[in-house]
Design an enzyme around this catalytic site. Structure first.
Site, PDB file in Angstrom:
ATOM      1  N   GLU A   1      -4.189   2.017  -7.100  1.00 42.14           N
ATOM      2  CA  GLU A   1      -4.460   3.118  -6.173  1.00 42.14           C
ATOM      3  C   GLU A   1      -3.496   4.258  -6.462  1.00 42.14           C
ATOM      4  O   GLU A   1      -2.357   4.266  -5.946  1.00 42.14           O
ATOM      5  CB  GLU A   1      -4.269   2.657  -4.724  1.00 42.14           C
ATOM      6  CG  GLU A   1      -5.232   1.587  -4.287  1.00 42.14           C
ATOM      7  CD  GLU A   1      -5.560   1.707  -2.809  1.00 42.14           C
ATOM      8  OE1 GLU A   1      -6.722   1.546  -2.459  1.00 42.14           O
ATOM      9  OE2 GLU A   1      -4.644   2.001  -2.012  1.00 42.14           O
TER      10      GLU A   1
ATOM     11  N   HIS B   1       0.844  -1.202   0.000  1.00 40.10           N
ATOM     12  CA  HIS B   1       0.000   0.000   0.000  1.00 40.10           C
ATOM     13  C   HIS B   1       0.881   1.255   0.000  1.00 40.10           C
ATOM     14  O   HIS B   1       1.971   1.275   0.577  1.00 40.10           O
ATOM     15  CB  HIS B   1      -0.929   0.008   1.216  1.00 40.10           C
ATOM     16  CG  HIS B   1      -1.969   1.074   1.131  1.00 40.10           C
ATOM     17  ND1 HIS B   1      -1.727   2.371   1.530  1.00 40.10           N
ATOM     18  CD2 HIS B   1      -3.234   1.058   0.649  1.00 40.10           C
ATOM     19  CE1 HIS B   1      -2.810   3.101   1.307  1.00 40.10           C
ATOM     20  NE2 HIS B   1      -3.740   2.333   0.767  1.00 40.10           N
TER      21      HIS B   1
HETATM   22  O1  LIG Z   1      -7.111   1.024   1.249  1.00 39.52           O
HETATM   23  C1  LIG Z   1      -7.861   1.827   0.739  1.00 39.52           C
HETATM   24  C2  LIG Z   1      -7.383   2.948  -0.027  1.00 39.52           C
HETATM   25  O2  LIG Z   1      -6.128   3.390   0.351  1.00 39.52           O
HETATM   26  C3  LIG Z   1      -8.361   4.045  -0.191  1.00 39.52           C
HETATM   27  O3  LIG Z   1      -8.626   4.723   0.991  1.00 39.52           O
HETATM   28  P1  LIG Z   1      -9.597   5.984   0.925  1.00 39.52           P
HETATM   29  O4  LIG Z   1     -10.786   5.559   0.122  1.00 39.52           O
HETATM   30  O5  LIG Z   1      -9.920   6.299   2.324  1.00 39.52           O
HETATM   31  O6  LIG Z   1      -8.855   7.073   0.187  1.00 39.52           O
END
Ligand SMILES: O=C[C@H](O)COP(=O)(O)O
Length: 256
Positions: free
Chosen positions: A172, A101
């Site tokens: 992401e 991540h």
């Molecule tokens: O793990 C999930 C992602 O990093 C997205 O998080 P978020 O929707 O709070 O930006």
């Protein structure tokens, strides 16, 4: 029937212990009655904090929700104080694990060699890696896709093929995480379709999108993703239900 859309979330470090269990009970209840899940159009996964894994596994025992950890060690079991092995996660019933991540890359300086080692150990234990890739700065989606493909190939270079549905790649874009809104639908679709084509040609896997995703986005992406990796915008569990409603609408539209 086409493969179920993957609808998953990491709770990161937002919730307390009891809050996590309460939220998981709500999602388990939704999963047991929502037609998107009971008819096999959506497959859910949840990644809570380590101390909650055992009770959460118990909470979802009568559902098909997959539970995973948000991290694992890059080492096999042994003298690694404070770490958690892939073997233990698999033994306790986890079926997936989040790796690479953006927050771990940024705050804990995780590099591709480390991410590759974690991915290999996860796969060896039968855990589906939810491998997070993404570009750091907002820009051209073609360049973003090239950077993500480079990250995927670097991490997976030594892992066996075919990988099939066992590999989940979460696209992401770092700049869209924790933001007020996701990347544009055009950006997401362009990148995810390129990543999916790359995976299809190199051992398989499925591409999902994460980064300020919430209700409404899946519908706007018009089939260009295999699912969603959700964060803050499902902290109210009712949002999970709204997204499953979208899955049903998409499913009905695909049969018209
Ligand atoms: O793990 C999930 C992602 O990093 C997205 O998080 P978020 O929707 O709070 O930006």
């Amino acid at each position: 029937m086409s493969a179920p859309l993957l609808i998953g979330t990491s709770l990161k470090m937002y919730f307390g212990y009891q809050q996590t269990l309460d939220w998981c009970r709500q999602v388990a209840d939704i999963a047991q009655r929502h037609p998107a899940v009971t008819q096999g159009h959506a497959a859910l996964f949840i990644m809570p904090s380590f101390p909650t894994l055992a009770p959460v596994l118990e909470i979802v025992r009568d559902t098909d929700i997959r539970i995973g950890a948000q991290n694992l060690s890059d080492q096999p079991p042994g003298a690694w104080t404070g770490e958690v092995s892939a073997a233990m996660l698999a033994e306790m019933g986890c079926r997936c694990v989040e790796i690479g991540h953006a927050e771990r890359r940024r705050h804990f300086h995780e590099d591709e060699a480390l991410i590759a080692a974690k991915t290999a150990l996860a796969m060896a234990q039968g855990l589906s890696p939810v491998l997070c890739v993404g570009e750091v700065d907002e820009g051209d989606p073609g360049l973003a896709a090239s950077e993500c493909i480079r990250q995927i190939d670097s991490v997976l270079a030594d892992t066996p093929q075919p990988r099939g549905a066992d590999l989940i790649v979460a696209y992401e874009p770092h700049w869209a995480i924790g933001a007020s809104q996701p990347a544009s639908s055009e950006h997401i679709s362009t990148v995810c379709l390129k990543l999916q084509a790359h995976l299809d040609a190199h051992g398989g896997g499925r591409v999902i999108y994460g980064g300020s995703a919430g209700p409404g986005l899946l519908s706007r992406l018009e089939g260009s993703v295999q699912g969603m990796f959700l964060g803050r915008f499902v902290h109210d569990a009712r949002a999970f239900e709204q997204i499953l409603d979208e899955v049903m609408t998409l499913q009905a539209a695909s049969h018209q």
